[in-house]
Design a protein around this motif. Sequence first.
Motif, PDB file in Angstrom:
ATOM      1  N   ASN A  84       0.828  -1.206   0.000  1.00 22.96           N
ATOM      2  CA  ASN A  84       0.000   0.000   0.000  1.00 22.96           C
ATOM      3  C   ASN A  84       0.865   1.261   0.000  1.00 22.96           C
ATOM      4  O   ASN A  84       0.572   2.235  -0.714  1.00 22.96           O
ATOM      5  CB  ASN A  84      -0.911   0.018   1.224  1.00 22.96           C
ATOM      6  CG  ASN A  84      -1.969  -1.069   1.184  1.00 22.96           C
ATOM      7  OD1 ASN A  84      -2.208  -1.679   0.147  1.00 22.96           O
ATOM      8  ND2 ASN A  84      -2.598  -1.312   2.320  1.00 22.96           N
ATOM      9  N   THR A  85       1.916   1.240   0.797  1.00 24.74           N
ATOM     10  CA  THR A  85       2.796   2.407   0.896  1.00 24.74           C
ATOM     11  C   THR A  85       3.511   2.671  -0.424  1.00 24.74           C
ATOM     12  O   THR A  85       3.628   3.820  -0.861  1.00 24.74           O
ATOM     13  CB  THR A  85       3.825   2.189   2.022  1.00 24.74           C
ATOM     14  OG1 THR A  85       3.139   1.885   3.234  1.00 24.74           O
ATOM     15  CG2 THR A  85       4.661   3.446   2.227  1.00 24.74           C
ATOM     16  N   VAL A  86       3.977   1.611  -1.071  1.00 27.86           N
ATOM     17  CA  VAL A  86       4.677   1.778  -2.346  1.00 27.86           C
ATOM     18  C   VAL A  86       3.737   2.345  -3.405  1.00 27.86           C
ATOM     19  O   VAL A  86       4.136   3.212  -4.208  1.00 27.86           O
ATOM     20  CB  VAL A  86       5.279   0.437  -2.800  1.00 27.86           C
ATOM     21  CG1 VAL A  86       5.793   0.527  -4.226  1.00 27.86           C
ATOM     22  CG2 VAL A  86       6.409   0.023  -1.864  1.00 27.86           C
ATOM     23  N   ARG A 223       6.932   9.291   5.629  1.00 30.23           N
ATOM     24  CA  ARG A 223       6.730   9.636   7.038  1.00 30.23           C
ATOM     25  C   ARG A 223       5.353  10.228   7.312  1.00 30.23           C
ATOM     26  O   ARG A 223       4.982  10.388   8.476  1.00 30.23           O
ATOM     27  CB  ARG A 223       7.793  10.638   7.488  1.00 30.23           C
ATOM     28  CG  ARG A 223       9.215  10.107   7.450  1.00 30.23           C
ATOM     29  CD  ARG A 223      10.186  11.128   7.966  1.00 30.23           C
ATOM     30  NE  ARG A 223      10.084  12.377   7.208  1.00 30.23           N
ATOM     31  CZ  ARG A 223      10.773  13.474   7.509  1.00 30.23           C
ATOM     32  NH1 ARG A 223      11.561  13.482   8.559  1.00 30.23           N
ATOM     33  NH2 ARG A 223      10.650  14.557   6.756  1.00 30.23           N
ATOM     34  N   ASP A 224       4.616  10.584   6.265  1.00 25.01           N
ATOM     35  CA  ASP A 224       3.335  11.255   6.464  1.00 25.01           C
ATOM     36  C   ASP A 224       2.356  10.322   7.167  1.00 25.01           C
ATOM     37  O   ASP A 224       2.235   9.149   6.820  1.00 25.01           O
ATOM     38  CB  ASP A 224       2.765  11.705   5.119  1.00 25.01           C
ATOM     39  CG  ASP A 224       1.624  12.691   5.296  1.00 25.01           C
ATOM     40  OD1 ASP A 224       1.434  13.186   6.430  1.00 25.01           O
ATOM     41  OD2 ASP A 224       0.930  12.985   4.309  1.00 25.01           O
ATOM     42  N   PRO A 239      -1.415   3.068   4.544  1.00 23.33           N
ATOM     43  CA  PRO A 239       0.037   2.819   4.479  1.00 23.33           C
ATOM     44  C   PRO A 239       0.554   2.305   5.811  1.00 23.33           C
ATOM     45  O   PRO A 239      -0.180   2.254   6.816  1.00 23.33           O
ATOM     46  CB  PRO A 239       0.609   4.203   4.147  1.00 23.33           C
ATOM     47  CG  PRO A 239      -0.380   5.149   4.735  1.00 23.33           C
ATOM     48  CD  PRO A 239      -1.723   4.502   4.574  1.00 23.33           C
ATOM     49  N   ILE A 240       1.816   1.990   5.835  1.00 24.34           N
ATOM     50  CA  ILE A 240       2.369   1.316   7.006  1.00 24.34           C
ATOM     51  C   ILE A 240       2.440   2.228   8.220  1.00 24.34           C
ATOM     52  O   ILE A 240       2.322   1.769   9.365  1.00 24.34           O
ATOM     53  CB  ILE A 240       3.759   0.727   6.662  1.00 24.34           C
ATOM     54  CG1 ILE A 240       4.148  -0.342   7.669  1.00 24.34           C
ATOM     55  CG2 ILE A 240       4.806   1.835   6.558  1.00 24.34           C
ATOM     56  CD1 ILE A 240       5.310  -1.192   7.222  1.00 24.34           C
ATOM     57  N   SER A 264      11.820   1.261   8.174  1.00 23.83           N
ATOM     58  CA  SER A 264      12.850   2.267   7.920  1.00 23.83           C
ATOM     59  C   SER A 264      13.871   1.819   6.885  1.00 23.83           C
ATOM     60  O   SER A 264      14.568   2.664   6.308  1.00 23.83           O
ATOM     61  CB  SER A 264      13.587   2.599   9.223  1.00 23.83           C
ATOM     62  OG  SER A 264      12.690   3.027  10.229  1.00 23.83           O
ATOM     63  N   ILE A 265      13.967   0.517   6.655  1.00 23.33           N
ATOM     64  CA  ILE A 265      15.006   0.000   5.763  1.00 23.33           C
ATOM     65  C   ILE A 265      14.884   0.542   4.339  1.00 23.33           C
ATOM     66  O   ILE A 265      15.897   0.936   3.740  1.00 23.33           O
ATOM     67  CB  ILE A 265      14.995  -1.537   5.780  1.00 23.33           C
ATOM     68  CG1 ILE A 265      15.459  -2.042   7.147  1.00 23.33           C
ATOM     69  CG2 ILE A 265      15.870  -2.106   4.670  1.00 23.33           C
ATOM     70  CD1 ILE A 265      15.400  -3.548   7.303  1.00 23.33           C
ATOM     71  N   PRO A 266      13.694   0.599   3.726  1.00 20.96           N
ATOM     72  CA  PRO A 266      13.633   1.099   2.342  1.00 20.96           C
ATOM     73  C   PRO A 266      14.180   2.503   2.184  1.00 20.96           C
ATOM     74  O   PRO A 266      14.872   2.793   1.191  1.00 20.96           O
ATOM     75  CB  PRO A 266      12.133   1.041   2.022  1.00 20.96           C
ATOM     76  CG  PRO A 266      11.602  -0.029   2.900  1.00 20.96           C
ATOM     77  CD  PRO A 266      12.392   0.074   4.166  1.00 20.96           C
ATOM     78  N   LEU A 267      13.912   3.405   3.128  1.00 20.72           N
ATOM     79  CA  LEU A 267      14.436   4.765   3.018  1.00 20.72           C
ATOM     80  C   LEU A 267      15.952   4.783   3.115  1.00 20.72           C
ATOM     81  O   LEU A 267      16.620   5.542   2.405  1.00 20.72           O
ATOM     82  CB  LEU A 267      13.837   5.643   4.114  1.00 20.72           C
ATOM     83  CG  LEU A 267      12.369   6.043   3.947  1.00 20.72           C
ATOM     84  CD1 LEU A 267      11.948   6.954   5.084  1.00 20.72           C
ATOM     85  CD2 LEU A 267      12.140   6.721   2.613  1.00 20.72           C
TER      86      LEU A 267
END
Length: 289
Positions: A84-86, A223-224, A239-240, A264-267
Amino acid sequence: MRTLVRPAVLRTPRGRFVYWSLLVLALVLFTVAFILPLYWMVTGGLKSSAEVARNPPTYIPEEWHPGNYADTWDRLELARYFGNTVVLIGGAWLLGLAIQLPAAYALSKLRPRFGRVVLGMMLLTLMVPATALLIPTYLTVTDVPFLGLNLVNNPAAVWLPAAANAFNIYVLKNFFDQIPGEILDAARIDGAGALATMWRVILPLSRPIIAVVSILSITALWRDFLWPMVVLPDPAKQPITVYFQRIADTTSLNMLIAGMVLASIPLVVVFLVFQRHILAGLTAGSLKG
């Protein structure tokens, strides 16, 4: 050349000792300030639930539970909310570039009538607190002007407001202003129109600043929390970041921390991959001859 420390002082043994001691101390303090929260978060995901809640806390896990991360991924169904976030971030990023790049190019190189007025009005929106715009923006997405569409629980409710980013347009315009007009004149002589000039000349020269704008947009969207929570009340489409808040009261603390580490890993990966372009964009101010 004026400096904080006089060269004569640096030539003395005492001056060099004090200077390097303060420099090393400052670097150590800043490193600890950045690394300690990351260490605390990662090790918190490796502890048991009882150890995480212990007071006083343990700085090194007494018992290591690396399986917490795999359990968190499976039990909390993080794959769905990562997806969903992607979708939300990818759509907002692509739509944002599709709007911001032509807008900045037009304001910088095409110089339309009342272009300064339009730019001033866009910059004026940066002076308004985001919370003050929350209700007007929500009313807009619930009843899109001229179309009469209700975008609640639709990814477009996140995409459209994120694409209208005056700061990104201003940053891109300032970079485009540095591109010599002679390059564009040469493209026009070769028969390139405004769109072809932007696509074949401007964009290849603007990769560093596009990377900077992209990273800023992706980070802000990742982060939103408030806006996705308001316009996406359906839990299956959230989103997550919103998902973690919704399950915070019913999930053990160590699993919640492990989930945040995974989120946090993807960022971090995106930054490590594109850091060269980011640094180039931040220092971009001229073109090589």
